[in-house]
Design an enzyme around this catalytic site. Structure first.
Site, PDB file in Angstrom:
ATOM      1  N   LEU A  64      51.127  44.807  35.092  1.00 56.76           N
ATOM      2  CA  LEU A  64      50.278  44.748  36.285  1.00 56.76           C
ATOM      3  C   LEU A  64      50.779  43.555  37.082  1.00 56.76           C
ATOM      4  O   LEU A  64      50.783  42.430  36.567  1.00 56.76           O
ATOM      5  CB  LEU A  64      48.810  44.529  35.892  1.00 56.76           C
ATOM      6  N   VAL A  66      51.306  41.737  41.130  1.00 57.98           N
ATOM      7  CA  VAL A  66      51.122  41.667  42.589  1.00 57.98           C
ATOM      8  C   VAL A  66      52.201  40.738  43.143  1.00 57.98           C
ATOM      9  O   VAL A  66      52.500  39.691  42.546  1.00 57.98           O
ATOM     10  CB  VAL A  66      49.713  41.110  42.929  1.00 57.98           C
ATOM     11  N   GLU A  98      47.832  43.412  26.489  1.00 59.66           N
ATOM     12  CA  GLU A  98      48.149  42.076  25.966  1.00 59.66           C
ATOM     13  C   GLU A  98      48.415  41.139  27.138  1.00 59.66           C
ATOM     14  O   GLU A  98      48.949  41.563  28.155  1.00 59.66           O
ATOM     15  CB  GLU A  98      49.423  42.087  25.114  1.00 59.66           C
ATOM     16  N   ASN A 103      48.088  32.646  30.560  1.00 63.72           N
ATOM     17  CA  ASN A 103      47.951  33.323  31.862  1.00 63.72           C
ATOM     18  C   ASN A 103      46.469  33.379  32.267  1.00 63.72           C
ATOM     19  O   ASN A 103      45.802  34.411  32.205  1.00 63.72           O
ATOM     20  CB  ASN A 103      48.551  34.731  31.780  1.00 63.72           C
ATOM     21  N   TYR A 110      40.753  40.061  33.798  1.00 63.93           N
ATOM     22  CA  TYR A 110      40.381  41.040  32.769  1.00 63.93           C
ATOM     23  C   TYR A 110      38.937  40.822  32.303  1.00 63.93           C
ATOM     24  O   TYR A 110      38.178  41.775  32.144  1.00 63.93           O
ATOM     25  CB  TYR A 110      41.346  40.964  31.576  1.00 63.93           C
TER      26      TYR A 110
HETATM   27  C1  LIG Z   1      47.344  38.670  37.438  1.00 67.88           C
HETATM   28  C2  LIG Z   1      47.514  39.269  38.841  1.00 67.88           C
HETATM   29  C3  LIG Z   1      47.910  40.738  38.711  1.00 67.88           C
HETATM   30  C4  LIG Z   1      46.135  39.187  39.551  1.00 67.88           C
HETATM   31  O1  LIG Z   1      46.251  39.824  40.812  1.00 67.88           O
HETATM   32  P1  LIG Z   1      45.630  39.175  42.139  1.00 67.88           P
HETATM   33  O2  LIG Z   1      45.796  40.161  43.230  1.00 67.88           O
HETATM   34  O3  LIG Z   1      46.184  37.825  42.338  1.00 67.88           O
HETATM   35  O4  LIG Z   1      44.088  39.031  41.698  1.00 67.88           O
HETATM   36  P2  LIG Z   1      42.803  39.316  42.592  1.00 67.88           P
HETATM   37  O5  LIG Z   1      42.943  38.690  43.928  1.00 67.88           O
HETATM   38  O6  LIG Z   1      42.490  40.762  42.535  1.00 67.88           O
HETATM   39  O7  LIG Z   1      41.697  38.477  41.788  1.00 67.88           O
HETATM   40  C5  LIG Z   1      41.091  39.001  40.671  1.00 67.88           C
HETATM   41  C6  LIG Z   1      40.582  37.883  39.793  1.00 67.88           C
HETATM   42  O8  LIG Z   1      41.685  37.166  39.246  1.00 67.88           O
HETATM   43  C7  LIG Z   1      41.337  35.796  39.148  1.00 67.88           C
HETATM   44  N1  LIG Z   1      42.160  35.028  40.064  1.00 67.88           N
HETATM   45  C8  LIG Z   1      42.896  35.485  41.111  1.00 67.88           C
HETATM   46  N2  LIG Z   1      43.568  34.472  41.682  1.00 67.88           N
HETATM   47  C9  LIG Z   1      43.229  33.355  40.989  1.00 67.88           C
HETATM   48  C10 LIG Z   1      43.617  31.998  41.090  1.00 67.88           C
HETATM   49  N3  LIG Z   1      44.471  31.582  42.033  1.00 67.88           N
HETATM   50  N4  LIG Z   1      43.091  31.121  40.194  1.00 67.88           N
HETATM   51  C11 LIG Z   1      42.245  31.525  39.225  1.00 67.88           C
HETATM   52  N5  LIG Z   1      41.837  32.825  39.084  1.00 67.88           N
HETATM   53  C12 LIG Z   1      42.329  33.708  39.958  1.00 67.88           C
HETATM   54  C13 LIG Z   1      39.875  35.691  39.532  1.00 67.88           C
HETATM   55  O9  LIG Z   1      39.103  35.975  38.379  1.00 67.88           O
HETATM   56  C14 LIG Z   1      39.758  36.854  40.495  1.00 67.88           C
HETATM   57  O10 LIG Z   1      38.439  37.287  40.634  1.00 67.88           O
HETATM   58  P3  LIG Z   1      37.549  36.712  41.863  1.00 67.88           P
HETATM   59  O11 LIG Z   1      38.296  37.058  43.102  1.00 67.88           O
HETATM   60  O12 LIG Z   1      36.251  37.431  41.718  1.00 67.88           O
HETATM   61  O13 LIG Z   1      37.471  35.228  41.647  1.00 67.88           O
HETATM   62  C15 LIG Z   1      48.555  38.477  39.684  1.00 67.88           C
HETATM   63  O14 LIG Z   1      48.202  37.118  39.664  1.00 67.88           O
HETATM   64  C16 LIG Z   1      49.980  38.625  39.220  1.00 67.88           C
HETATM   65  O15 LIG Z   1      50.667  39.567  39.607  1.00 67.88           O
HETATM   66  N6  LIG Z   1      50.448  37.673  38.377  1.00 67.88           N
HETATM   67  C17 LIG Z   1      51.845  37.705  37.882  1.00 67.88           C
HETATM   68  C18 LIG Z   1      52.057  38.829  36.921  1.00 67.88           C
HETATM   69  C19 LIG Z   1      51.070  38.769  35.778  1.00 67.88           C
HETATM   70  O16 LIG Z   1      50.844  37.724  35.176  1.00 67.88           O
HETATM   71  N7  LIG Z   1      50.495  39.934  35.431  1.00 67.88           N
HETATM   72  C20 LIG Z   1      49.554  40.074  34.343  1.00 67.88           C
HETATM   73  C21 LIG Z   1      50.316  40.310  33.083  1.00 67.88           C
HETATM   74  S1  LIG Z   1      49.220  40.554  31.702  1.00 67.88           S
END
Ligand SMILES: CC(C)(COP(=O)(O)OP(=O)(O)OC[C@H]1O[C@@H](n2cnc3c(N)ncnc32)[C@H](O)[C@@H]1OP(=O)(O)O)[C@@H](O)C(=O)NCCC(=O)NCCS
Length: 143
Positions: A64, A66, A98, A103, A110
């Protein structure tokens, strides 16, 4: 996600992870007909992608991601919820994944969606120094 998307997905993957998947792994996921989704913007560029396998009542979210500059705007949550909706349609009971224990952003996402910690896979991921544990999360869809 189609084969035509793979080069762009691979660029996002390399930018996102210190130990990225290879192009071959993505290609194998498509060959295995895993559920693979991309979020496209209005210019047909890829902003995010997610991959999930399923079978025997279980689904496994394998990736997953972004695009770095578009994070924290709700795309990850949207994509994850759409994968859970797909899993429901496939009659899945439990979705597993996992995540690296370091992270915190992903873990927070999650947990906010109702995933519960199931256990630890010790030394599951390669790391800068040695290995890093994975936390296993599960989300039940039927009860
Ligand atoms: C993990 C990932 C997919 C989250 O996607 P995202 O679009 O940034 O997340 P969202 O904007 O939808 O936020 C969802 C939740 O994530 C958390 N979150 C998002 N950005 C955050 C930040 N900068 N700091 C802390 N928590 C954060 C919060 O819980 C947030 O919920 P909220 O908006 O109600 O506070 C993204 O950070 C990513 O691609 N990371 C790199 C790849 C990765 O680690 N993937 C997961 C592998 S298991």
């Amino acid at each position: 996600m189609t084969p035509a998307d793979l080069n762009e997905v691979y660029i996002l993957e390399q930018a996102a992870y210190p130990h990225p998947w290879t192009l071959g792994i993505f290609s194998d996921c498509l060959k295995m007909a895993y559920l693979a989704r991309v979020l496209e913007n209005e210019n047909k560029g890829i902003d995010a992608y997610g991959i999930m396998s399923s079978g025997g009542g279980e689904a496994h979210i394998l990736n997953l991601c972004v695009k770095a500059e578009l994070r924290s705007q709700g795309l990850g949550r949207y994509l994850l919820l759409s994968l859970l909706a797909d899993a429901k349609k496939l009659d899945v009971d439990t979705v597993l994944l996992e995540v690296r224990q370091s992270n915190h952003v992903a873990i927070s996402l999650y947990e906010s969606i109702g995933f519960n910690e199931l256990g630890t896979r010790y030394g599951y991921y390669p790391a800068k120094k040695g290995r890093e544990d994975a936390i296993i999360f599960a989300r039940h869809l039927k009860y």
